[in-house]
Design a protein around this motif. Sequence first.
Motif, PDB file in Angstrom:
ATOM      1  N   ALA A 172       0.838  -1.200   0.000  1.00 57.20           N
ATOM      2  CA  ALA A 172       0.000   0.000   0.000  1.00 57.20           C
ATOM      3  C   ALA A 172       0.874   1.251   0.000  1.00 57.20           C
ATOM      4  N   VAL A 215      -2.850   4.658   3.578  1.00 57.33           N
ATOM      5  CA  VAL A 215      -3.955   3.980   4.259  1.00 57.33           C
ATOM      6  C   VAL A 215      -5.066   4.991   4.507  1.00 57.33           C
ATOM      7  N   ARG A 234      -4.840   1.582   0.604  1.00 59.87           N
ATOM      8  CA  ARG A 234      -5.439   0.527   1.431  1.00 59.87           C
ATOM      9  C   ARG A 234      -6.608   1.140   2.197  1.00 59.87           C
ATOM     10  N   VAL A 273      -9.422   0.710   5.020  1.00 62.69           N
ATOM     11  CA  VAL A 273      -9.621  -0.056   6.251  1.00 62.69           C
ATOM     12  C   VAL A 273     -10.917   0.394   6.888  1.00 62.69           C
ATOM     13  N   ILE A 275      -6.565  -1.780  -2.525  1.00 60.83           N
ATOM     14  CA  ILE A 275      -6.269  -2.771  -1.498  1.00 60.83           C
ATOM     15  C   ILE A 275      -7.319  -2.622  -0.403  1.00 60.83           C
ATOM     16  N   GLY A 333      -7.997  -3.633   3.246  1.00 54.37           N
ATOM     17  CA  GLY A 333      -7.333  -4.181   4.418  1.00 54.37           C
ATOM     18  C   GLY A 333      -8.339  -4.724   5.409  1.00 54.37           C
ATOM     19  N   GLU A 358      -6.812  -8.263   1.599  1.00 52.53           N
ATOM     20  CA  GLU A 358      -5.786  -8.857   2.455  1.00 52.53           C
ATOM     21  C   GLU A 358      -6.367  -9.789   3.507  1.00 52.53           C
TER      22      GLU A 358
END
Length: 261
Positions: A38, A41, A60, A62, A92, A94, A115
């Motif tokens: 990544a 984030v 990423r 989240v 991505i 997460g 992930e």
Amino acid sequence: MRRLRPLLGAALALAAALNTVTLVAGPSPAAAADWPAAKRVQKVTATIKVTGTRNYDFTRFVGAGALGGGDQAENQPPVLELADGATVSNVIIGAPAADGIHCRGTCTLKNVWWEDVGEDAATFKGTRGSQTMTIDGGGARKAADKVFQHNGPGTFVIRNVQVEGFGKLYRSCGVCKTQYQRHVVLDNVTVKSPGHDVVGINPTPYGDTARLTRITVLGDPGRKIVICQKFRGVTVGEPTKTGSGPDGRNCLYRTSDITYR
């Protein structure tokens, strides 16, 4: 004669060199790609709604707050929701991952990586049989149950994807209040044990089909992973298994389409 000996030795050495062949194995059609790192984030507390085309440049995402679930609880909100016609790339997802990505119609996910799959990695919630959801590139890890869920009608295309540790790579909804005929196409996909089903479809009574080519299975010497599991889909209750394997009607593949390593 003495003058000829050096020339003869050199000729023999050259012949030996020409007859020496080094074999270098090239990548298989389903060779696994490296997982990306990544670049940044971003915490997501409310579903990001996407229209048009977005390249997230390996951000990423989240889940946090209402999206902070990473378990198998049903009806979690997604991190990203794609409108009909939307495309996202270089994403991505997460952990926590909530319910991953939802598609509300035809959509494309290019080079998306999960992930640690939460409820599901991605869900197709189209409304018309002419719509198609495409997963092209990327991968998913740690899916306790389903990776890709198909709830609406239409066709789900999964290609150039790798999955490590999964319950079902693809599942046509086994128990939805409204059921449809659904189709899934897999090509150049690598799955790594542990896993249960590559695809689960409902030929009975809905006529689902699965077409598979270039599937590579890693770490399953006992061949316990089911390539194409057939179910009787329902609107209430629980679906039941009705068989598995290629049949020329619903599970459309040949044994030569599956490679074990």
